[in-house]
Scaffold this active site. Structure first.
Site, PDB file in Angstrom:
ATOM      1  N   TYR A 123     -17.698  73.987  78.167  1.00 26.75           N
ATOM      2  CA  TYR A 123     -16.263  74.345  78.941  1.00 26.75           C
ATOM      3  C   TYR A 123     -15.764  73.158  79.699  1.00 26.75           C
ATOM      4  CZ  TYR A 123     -18.782  76.499  82.648  1.00 26.75           C
ATOM      5  OH  TYR A 123     -19.720  76.909  83.677  1.00 26.75           O
TER       6      TYR A 123
ATOM      7  N   HIS B 292     -22.315  78.078  86.630  1.00 22.43           N
ATOM      8  CA  HIS B 292     -22.005  79.347  87.374  1.00 22.43           C
ATOM      9  C   HIS B 292     -23.380  79.956  87.854  1.00 22.43           C
ATOM     10  CE1 HIS B 292     -20.233  83.274  88.025  1.00 22.43           C
ATOM     11  NE2 HIS B 292     -21.012  83.735  87.378  1.00 22.43           N
TER      12      HIS B 292
ATOM     13  N   ARG C 296     -17.075  73.463  91.945  1.00 24.57           N
ATOM     14  CA  ARG C 296     -18.575  73.896  91.532  1.00 24.57           C
ATOM     15  C   ARG C 296     -19.147  72.820  90.786  1.00 24.57           C
ATOM     16  NH1 ARG C 296     -18.474  78.037  87.311  1.00 24.57           N
ATOM     17  NH2 ARG C 296     -19.420  76.466  86.320  1.00 24.57           N
TER      18      ARG C 296
HETATM   19  C1  LIG Z   1     -15.100  93.113  88.230  1.00 25.24           C
HETATM   20  C2  LIG Z   1     -15.948  92.280  87.719  1.00 25.24           C
HETATM   21  N1  LIG Z   1     -15.663  91.669  86.725  1.00 25.24           N
HETATM   22  C3  LIG Z   1     -16.485  90.853  85.972  1.00 25.24           C
HETATM   23  C4  LIG Z   1     -17.491  90.483  86.638  1.00 25.24           C
HETATM   24  C5  LIG Z   1     -18.466  89.201  86.206  1.00 25.24           C
HETATM   25  N2  LIG Z   1     -18.324  87.988  86.875  1.00 25.24           N
HETATM   26  C6  LIG Z   1     -19.168  87.433  87.687  1.00 25.24           C
HETATM   27  S1  LIG Z   1     -18.610  86.040  88.466  1.00 25.24           S
HETATM   28  C7  LIG Z   1     -17.322  85.952  87.419  1.00 25.24           C
HETATM   29  C8  LIG Z   1     -16.457  84.757  87.680  1.00 25.24           C
HETATM   30  C9  LIG Z   1     -15.698  84.982  88.968  1.00 25.24           C
HETATM   31  O1  LIG Z   1     -14.973  83.690  89.153  1.00 25.24           O
HETATM   32  P1  LIG Z   1     -14.539  83.195  90.465  1.00 25.24           P
HETATM   33  O2  LIG Z   1     -13.689  84.495  91.248  1.00 25.24           O
HETATM   34  O3  LIG Z   1     -13.617  82.086  90.472  1.00 25.24           O
HETATM   35  O4  LIG Z   1     -15.534  82.946  91.505  1.00 25.24           O
HETATM   36  P2  LIG Z   1     -17.046  82.011  91.275  1.00 25.24           P
HETATM   37  O5  LIG Z   1     -17.959  82.412  90.259  1.00 25.24           O
HETATM   38  O6  LIG Z   1     -15.989  80.586  90.630  1.00 25.24           O
HETATM   39  O7  LIG Z   1     -17.382  81.497  92.657  1.00 25.24           O
HETATM   40  C10 LIG Z   1     -17.337  86.935  86.468  1.00 25.24           C
HETATM   41  C11 LIG Z   1     -16.412  87.170  85.549  1.00 25.24           C
HETATM   42  C12 LIG Z   1     -17.784  90.717  87.736  1.00 25.24           C
HETATM   43  N3  LIG Z   1     -18.867  90.402  88.405  1.00 25.24           N
HETATM   44  N4  LIG Z   1     -16.991  91.708  88.442  1.00 25.24           N
END
Ligand SMILES: Cc1ncc(C[n+]2csc(CCOP(=O)(O)OP(=O)(O)O)c2C)c(N)n1
Ligand SMILES: [Mg+2]
Lengths: 368, 368
Positions: free
Chosen positions: A277, A268, A264
């Site tokens: 981080y 975020h 990425r």
């Molecule tokens: C059930 C749930 N817990 C927490 C969140 C908050 N949250 C949104 S994105 C994220 C990180 C997700 O990381 P990843 O699956 O690696 O996807 P990326 O954002 O890197 O595309 C979090 C913790 C959420 N959306 N849903």
């Protein structure tokens, strides 16, 4: 005496990520598990779409910084996974995206304003899922993997020639729903492709604190389904792997897990501070694996791409960016009365009463 | 054995319910006469609630090819309460089947199937075992229609055996209705007798809104003489099942019996008590209930779930808001204590009893 159990039929993905076109723009000699590199024509189309998507992400991120959108999670750097996987879909197939996958929705043909309605704050889902064969982008992590599995199960039961594709992240791979979806899909042998974009981070949490597995694709073996790890920044590898997995699914051979190794490049979302981080060197390091640069170099070598095509694609990207600006600069029409319109198929008297309360408030405030 | 052949309700409860084999308190008494048989139906016979539910599922499966039944042990075994008994044999494993053991997976895949034109009817084995599916139900089942402006509706019926009084060990006796009724987007239904069980389940399955269909376990073996199919009062409407002039008792599912018994006992003390079976908890039938409360000027609501923040709190509040000038006394809640559901030997002290209802009635100042 031995216990009667199957002792064959399990295989682990190869350790080396499947890749056709290396970071240097040259063909690799990596084993590709029987997959073949897409044609130059297909690759040229993928190049074009990746350039459009990158410009789209940059433009939306910029508009978000200006406050035109409430928040935006960009997939900059992940164009190969977004575009390669989505382009492999047939019109009848269904896409089950997350908040990260606006680029996939754009590739699926959803209009810009309808994709961004959610992030601008107009309505939770701005497009008609049935029109584009794409479900609303899911924010509760991993939940959509089950929807993709169930949808594919229904397709299978009805004898439809359709498969489903869902994206998920490395962080989402830790959620229980991911496990349940892998298991249900494999037990039911549904035509489902799980595209796991391992972009190394879940917000701030690095992969090594997410899993102790050698690779996420290994998990497939535990569910009795094939797993592949591909260089997620090589669009040729992503497209070939996903197209083959979709064909397998449509052929009745069940689901596939494809882990795309990627990175990425943006934060975020716009409200995140990645300097807390990860360091700048790491981001620099990943730039050399850029998915668009390498494909451009490769296609120039084969002669499929020349200066004029590159310029034409760049121009198309600018046109797209202008249309994004136009769309986001128009004030969205939101109607407070619509709060009540879609909750139930069967009208409720109590909700009608609440609507009257709001109507009275609106009238008192001089709203039309 | 099958529930149809059982005549002794106590034997039925011990044999039918595998998991709560100590169950001995199920009541086999008959229902108030609410059923209205169609003109040319089959001859009336004694029907348990499980049999009525089974019949409803069978008729829905027969009438509509898109109806699917799946969940834990609902296929070969016919469910731990035998509600789905015989359906797999009759309709085949493409219509009725045993899913992997994962509640979020069951609901999540049901969502995908509903998006693809199916009408899934899924079973959560016990009330407390629906909690792993909480996210899918609250974040998706309830919201999909609104999120997509009505473009994607989810005609899913989630069957949940609930409530106690069956001698069940921990986690087998929860009354979880308030979680669902406080979630906009869900319709919440609970029958109290076999005729309603049949009729309301048929309507729930046919509804384009998702329905949480709560089956009171302690009433499963209750018998009623009726001929199926039967059509009772429509869903979303409460029903006055005993007329009276001095006070209104509101009840649903397992506590309807308690309310009727209390009315009977009240009559011996010279009180004329009206009893309303709510039948549908969301939406709440303000019209029927307010009319009764305005007539009697006193009301109490009886439920097994803990009192604080329970369904009765909402009912008491909205009835007070709407009918205050007509009330002679505060609306009372006769509910479970605010403690976790107790172990079998203590549940008789927890559950709202006729005595506790009568005590509540006595606490009112009857001079007013
Ligand atoms: C059930 C749930 N817990 C927490 C969140 C908050 N949250 C949104 S994105 C994220 C990180 C997700 O990381 P990843 O699956 O690696 O996807 P990326 O954002 O890197 O595309 C979090 C913790 C959420 N959306 N849903
Ligand atoms: Mg990630």
């Amino acid at each position: 005496m031995t216990i009667d159990v199957p002792t064959t039929g399990r295989s682990l993905p190869q350790l080396q990520p499947i890749s056709f076109i290396g970071a240097d723009g040259r063909l690799t000699d990596t084993p590709t598990e029987g997959l073949r590199i897409p044609s130059d024509a297909t690759l040229t189309g993928l190049y074009r779409q990746m350039v459009l998507v990158r410009r789209f992400e940059a433009q939306v991120t910029h508009l978000t910084r200006q406050g035109r959108l409430a928040t935006y999670p960009s997939a900059a750097g992940q164009e190969a996974a977004e575009v390669g996987a989505t382009t492999a879909l047939a019109p009848n197939d269904w896409l089950f995206p997350t908040y990260r996958d606006s680029a996939a929705l754009l590739t699926r043909g959803v209009p810009v304003a309808e994709i961004l309605a959610a992030f601008r704050g107009d309505w939770h889902c701005g497009f008609d899922p049935h029109e584009y064969h794409a479900s609303p982008a899911a924010t509760p992590l991993a939940t959509q993997t089950l929807h993709a599995t169930g949808f594919a199960m229904a397709a299978k039961l009805k004898g439809e020639d359709a498969a489903t594709l869902t994206f998920l992240g490395d962080g989402a791979s830790s959620e229980g729903d991911t496990h349940e979806a892998f298991n249900f899909a494999s037990v039911w042998q549904t035509p489902t492709v799980f595209v796991l974009q391992n972009n190394q981070y879940a917000i701030s949490t690095p992969l090594r604190e997410q899993t102790n597995a050698t690779m996420l694709a290994d998990r497939a073996a535990g569910y009795g389904m094939p797993g592949l790890r591909v260089d997620g920044n090589d669009v040729a590898a992503v497209f070939a792997a996903v197209a083959a997995a979709l064909a397998r699914g449509r052929n009745g051979d069940g689901p596939t897990l494809i882990e795309c190794l990627t990175y990425r490049m943006e934060s975020h979302t716009n409200s995140d501070d990645p300097t807390k981080y990860r360091d700048a060197e790491e981001v620099e390091h990943w730039k050399q694996f850029d998915p668009i640069d390498r494909l451009e170099r490769y296609l120039r070598q084969t002669g499929a791409l020349d200066d004029s095509t590159v310029a034409e694609v760049a121009e198309a990207a600018e046109t797209l960016a202008a249309s994004v600006r136009d769309a986001m600069n128009q004030e969205a029409e939101v109607d407070p009365r619509e709060l009540f319109a879609h909750v139930y198929a069967t009208p409720r008297a109590a909700l009608a009463e609440e609507q009257q309360v709001l109507e009275a408030e609106l009238a008192a405030a001089g709203h039309a | 054995m099958s529930v149809e052949t059982g005549t002794d309700p106590v034997t039925d409860s011990t044999e039918v319910n595998d998991e709560t084999a100590t169950a001995a308190s199920a009541k086999g008494d008959t229902a108030p006469g609410t059923a209205r048989a169609p003109d040319a139906g089959p001859a009336p016979s004694s029907v348990t609630m499980t049999k009525a539910l089974n019949h409803a599922l069978r008729d829905s499966l027969a009438d509509d090819d898109t109806v699917l039944v799946f969940g834990e042990d609902v296929g070969r075994l016919g469910g731990v309460f035998r509600v789905t008994e015989g359906l797999r044999a009759e309709f085949g494993s493409n219509r009725v089947w045993d899913s992997p053991l994962a509640e979020s997976g069951i609901i999540g895949t049901a969502i995908g199937m509903a998006m693809n034109g199916m009408r899934p009817v899924v079973e959560m084995q016990f009330d407390a075992y629906a909690y792993p599916a909480f996210e899918q139900i609250v974040s998706h089942v309830a919201k999909m229609r609104n999120r997509t402006k009505g473009r994607v509706s989810l005609p899913i019926t989630i069957r949940i055996p609930y409530a106690g009084d069956i001698g069940g060990v921990e986690h087998h006796s929860d009354s979880s209705e308030a979680y669902w009724t406080s979630t906009p987007g869900l319709t919440v239904i609970t029958p109290s007798n076999p005729a309603d069980a049949y009729s309301l389940l048929r309507e729930s399955i046919a509804s384009d809104d998702p329905v949480v269909f709560m089956e009171p376990k302690s009433r499963y073996w209750m018998k009623e003489t009726l001929s199926l199919p039967v059509s009772t009062a429509p869903m979303n409407r409460a029903q006055v099942i005993r007329e009276g002039t001095d006070a209104t008792l509101l009840a649903y599912g397992p506590t309807v019996r308690t309310a009727l018994d209390s009315a009977e006992a009240g009559a011996e003390h010279g009180l004329s008590i009206e009893v309303i079976d709510l039948r549908t908890l969301s939406p709440f039938d303000d019209e029927t209930v307010s009319e009764s409360v305005r007539k009697t000027s006193r009301a109490a609501i009886i439920h097994e779930a803990a009192q604080f923040g329970g369904y009765g709190a909402e009912v008491a509040a909205r009835l007070t808001e709407r009918n205050f000038p007509y009330l002679s006394a505060p609306i009372l809640r006769v509910a479970g204590f605010d403690v976790p559901y107790p172990s079998p030997k203590l549940e008789e002290f927890y559950l709202p009893t006729v005595e506790r209802v009568l005590d509540a009635l006595e606490s009112w100042d009857w001079e007013l």
